[in-house]
Enzyme design. Structure first.
Site, PDB file in Angstrom:
ATOM      1  CE1 TYR A 151      58.714   2.148 -47.350  1.00  0.00           C
ATOM      2  CE2 TYR A 151      60.316   2.195 -45.551  1.00  0.00           C
ATOM      3  CZ  TYR A 151      59.030   2.396 -46.021  1.00  0.00           C
ATOM      4  OH  TYR A 151      58.058   2.840 -45.162  1.00  0.00           O
ATOM      5  NE  ARG A 162      57.895   7.764 -46.219  1.00  0.00           N
ATOM      6  CZ  ARG A 162      57.756   7.843 -44.892  1.00  0.00           C
ATOM      7  NH1 ARG A 162      57.220   6.857 -44.225  1.00  0.00           N
ATOM      8  NH2 ARG A 162      58.149   8.922 -44.231  1.00  0.00           N
ATOM      9  CG  HIS A 210      56.941   3.106 -38.819  1.00  0.00           C
ATOM     10  ND1 HIS A 210      55.981   3.900 -39.404  1.00  0.00           N
ATOM     11  CD2 HIS A 210      57.664   2.582 -39.845  1.00  0.00           C
ATOM     12  CE1 HIS A 210      56.105   3.848 -40.718  1.00  0.00           C
ATOM     13  NE2 HIS A 210      57.121   3.042 -41.019  1.00  0.00           N
ATOM     14  CE1 TYR A 224      58.569  -1.013 -41.785  1.00  0.00           C
ATOM     15  CE2 TYR A 224      58.932  -0.464 -44.097  1.00  0.00           C
ATOM     16  CZ  TYR A 224      58.794  -0.074 -42.778  1.00  0.00           C
ATOM     17  OH  TYR A 224      58.897   1.252 -42.454  1.00  0.00           O
ATOM     18  CG  HIS A 240      60.769   5.809 -41.910  1.00  0.00           C
ATOM     19  ND1 HIS A 240      60.902   5.698 -43.275  1.00  0.00           N
ATOM     20  CD2 HIS A 240      59.734   5.000 -41.567  1.00  0.00           C
ATOM     21  CE1 HIS A 240      59.976   4.868 -43.737  1.00  0.00           C
ATOM     22  NE2 HIS A 240      59.256   4.417 -42.724  1.00  0.00           N
TER      23      HIS A 240
HETATM   24 FE   LIG Z   1      57.909   2.816 -42.956  1.00  0.00          FE
END
Ligand SMILES: [Fe+2]
Length: 225
Positions: A150, A158, A163, A111, A161
């Site tokens: 990640y 995870r 958000h 991110y 995905h």
């Molecule tokens: Fe996330």
């Protein structure tokens, strides 16, 4: 004079048919909610946590294309994907003016957020944060890239995905959209915490002739509007 039993039955059938037809026409004209016609309401899209990486460094991109940044050197790395869908209320009516925000990791699972400790590289051509406002048809669309799974500390890996935060006049829905076939979907405690995990998982569809590089995912959303 009283109608015969057969005649009464005929009248009843006709009148039921007439009412149904009129109701369907009123529904199509937006005068009646779907629940009044079909006796059914749509389930609200299931909530997911906001997560720790809601963007704080930038304003959301409003161009509809997250695969490029102004002044960047090219397209973001990764599989280009078009995410599209319709925002409806539980009666099935499209929601006008819903603010749809998405944010996500890049194709390496990182991110663009100062708290992300994943050593995977940032992509200078990808900020991963976009917003769109729905029109009268409730439609939204983003061009983006498929994120990678990640590591998330003790939570484990995870799955990939995206958000979502959808804001309306009387409701706000925070959720996450997942990808079919991700090996981490089944072990993800967040995805598996909802009643119907499959409803948050999209299938990647083949590109269209107009956008041959982009796979397509449809993610329809239901909230109160
Ligand atoms: Fe996330």
């Amino acid at each position: 004079m009283r109608a015969s039993k057969g005649k009464q039955e005929e009248y009843r059938t006709i009148s039921r048919r007439t009412i149904l037809k009129a109701s369907a026409a009123m529904f199509a004209a937006g005068m009646l909610p779907a629940s009044a016609v079909f006796g059914k309401v749509l389930d609200r899209t299931q909530d997911q946590i906001l997560g720790p990486f809601y963007p704080i460094m930038s304003e959301p991109d409003r161009s509809g294309d997250l695969t490029r940044v102004p002044g960047g050197s090219g397209r973001a790395k990764g599989q280009p994907v078009i995410i599209r869908g319709t925002v409806r209320n539980p009666d099935g009516k499209p929601v006008l003016g819903a603010e749809v925000e998405i944010w996500q990791a890049n194709a390496a699972g990182r991110y663009a957020h100062p708290d992300d400790t994943n050593p995977a590289p940032l992509d200078p051509n990808f900020q991963g944060f976009g917003a769109a406002t729905t029109g009268p048809d409730g439609f939204y669309q983003f061009k983006t890239i498929k994120p990678l799974h990640y590591p998330a500390g003790s939570i484990g890996i995870r799955p990939a995905h995206i958000h979502f935060d959808i804001r309306g006049r009387r409701d706000e829905l925070v959720t996450q959209m997942y990808f079919e076939g991700d090996p981490y979907n089944e072990k993800d405690s967040f995805l598996q915490s909802v009643l119907n995990p499959d409803a948050l998982i999209v299938k990647l569809l083949s590109p269209t002739a107009e956008e041959p590089e982009f796979m397509v995912a449809v993610f329809d959303i239901v909230f109160r509007g």
